[in-house]
Design an enzyme around this catalytic site. Structure first.
Site, PDB file in Angstrom:
ATOM      1  N   ASP A 198       0.796  -1.319  -0.003  1.00  0.00           N
ATOM      2  CA  ASP A 198       0.134  -0.081   0.034  1.00  0.00           C
ATOM      3  C   ASP A 198       0.899   1.093   0.081  1.00  0.00           C
ATOM      4  O   ASP A 198       2.077   1.239   0.282  1.00  0.00           O
ATOM      5  CB  ASP A 198      -1.006   0.229   1.325  1.00  0.00           C
ATOM      6  CG  ASP A 198      -2.032  -1.105   1.332  1.00  0.00           C
ATOM      7  OD1 ASP A 198      -1.949  -1.925   0.507  1.00  0.00           O
ATOM      8  OD2 ASP A 198      -2.845  -0.826   2.105  1.00  0.00           O
TER       9      ASP A 198
ATOM     10  N   HIS B  70       3.764  -2.183   3.203  1.00  0.00           N
ATOM     11  CA  HIS B  70       3.953  -0.880   2.649  1.00  0.00           C
ATOM     12  C   HIS B  70       5.314  -0.482   1.966  1.00  0.00           C
ATOM     13  O   HIS B  70       6.354  -0.387   2.361  1.00  0.00           O
ATOM     14  CB  HIS B  70       3.615   0.129   3.704  1.00  0.00           C
ATOM     15  CG  HIS B  70       2.300   0.067   4.331  1.00  0.00           C
ATOM     16  ND1 HIS B  70       2.397  -0.775   5.479  1.00  0.00           N
ATOM     17  CD2 HIS B  70       1.216   0.700   4.339  1.00  0.00           C
ATOM     18  CE1 HIS B  70       0.797  -0.477   5.824  1.00  0.00           C
ATOM     19  NE2 HIS B  70       0.417   0.145   5.229  1.00  0.00           N
TER      20      HIS B  70
HETATM   21 ZN    ZN Z   1      -2.584   2.809   3.332  1.00  0.00          ZN
END
Ligand code: ZN
Length: 250
Positions: A75, A217
């Site tokens: 993400d 991430h």
């Molecule tokens: Zn996020």
């Protein structure tokens, strides 16, 4: 001299306290989802909505599967440096992942989006500015999703089907309104909060199971290092990395 040392110590403690408070707050926000189906309690006046989980126990065919599927998702990117580094590592290993990008970062780094697409990764929507859905901003949230779909489509030429709502907050009605499928996660090592690579790797590999969706991430150097170690370890254990469509659309 002693006084100076005391001041430094005090400053250090204060900094540690602030960092701890920040991590705790983010942890609370990131509604962790251990189950395949997640109830998200909305702000006042909203009903509790059930969000379709990423790794719902779906059938994997007629028992003819001879590999164990698992999905890596990243993400918040693309990051101009770390995402490229990650793509290099995934390419070397022949592994595909799913990237939930923000429209803001995608328009800043269209070349990275293009590369993801060319190298067989799946690209999903993570809103334009990483906005969290609340009872007061539903229209803005929806507009951000539409705008981000446009940004990605202009680069890759492909329609966007999957969305990862920031913090896991979602409204089921949007699925029909936008023709999009939300993707949550089962394994969250809180990589944004940890600088410890082996800790991130351990948290993921200890919870790995068939059809799990791993949340990471691609915005941190530690995550890139950890992700590639996770790939090596799970490949060795017989896992096959797939993009989330192969888990959700079976
Ligand atoms: Zn996020």
């Amino acid at each position: 001299m002693k006084r100076e040392a005391a001041v430094i110590l005090l400053e250090f403690l204060l900094l540690a306290l602030l960092l701890g408070a920040f991590c705790y707050r983010r942890w609370n926000e990131e509604k962790r989802t251990e189950n395949s189906s997640v109830s998200v309690e909305q702000a006042s006046g909203w009903e509790t909505k059930t969000v379709r989980g990423a790794a719902s126990d779906q059938k994997t065919g007629d028992g003819e599967e001879d590999f164990i599927k698992i999905a890596l998702t990243f993400d918040d990117g693309p990051h101009p440096f770390y995402t490229e580094q990650l793509l290099d590592g995934l390419k070397e290993r022949g592994v595909a992942a799913t990237f939930f990008v923000t429209g803001e970062h995608a328009s800043l780094h269209p070349d990275v989006i293009e590369r993801m697409h060319e190298e067989g990764h799946l690209i999903g929507n993570h809103t334009y500015s990483h906005i969290q859905l609340k009872s007061t901003n539903r229209e803005t949230f929806k507009e951000e999703l539409v705008k981000t779909n446009q940004v990605i489509r202009e680069i890759t030429g492909e329609e966007i089907l999957f969305v990862r709502p920031p913090y896991g907050t979602w409204d089921k009605a949007l699925e029909e309104e936008l023709n999009m499928i939300p993707v949550l996660w089962n394994i969250d090592p809180l990589d944004w909060c940890s600088k410890n690579v082996s800790c991130i790797v351990q948290r993921v590999t200890s919870k790995a199971r068939e059809n799990a969706v791993i949340l990471l991430h691609d915005y941190y150097e530690t995550t890139v290092t950890a992700a590639l170690q996770i790939v090596d370890s799970l490949l060795e254990q017989g896992y096959t990395f797939v993009t989330v469509d192969e888990i959700l659309l079976e």
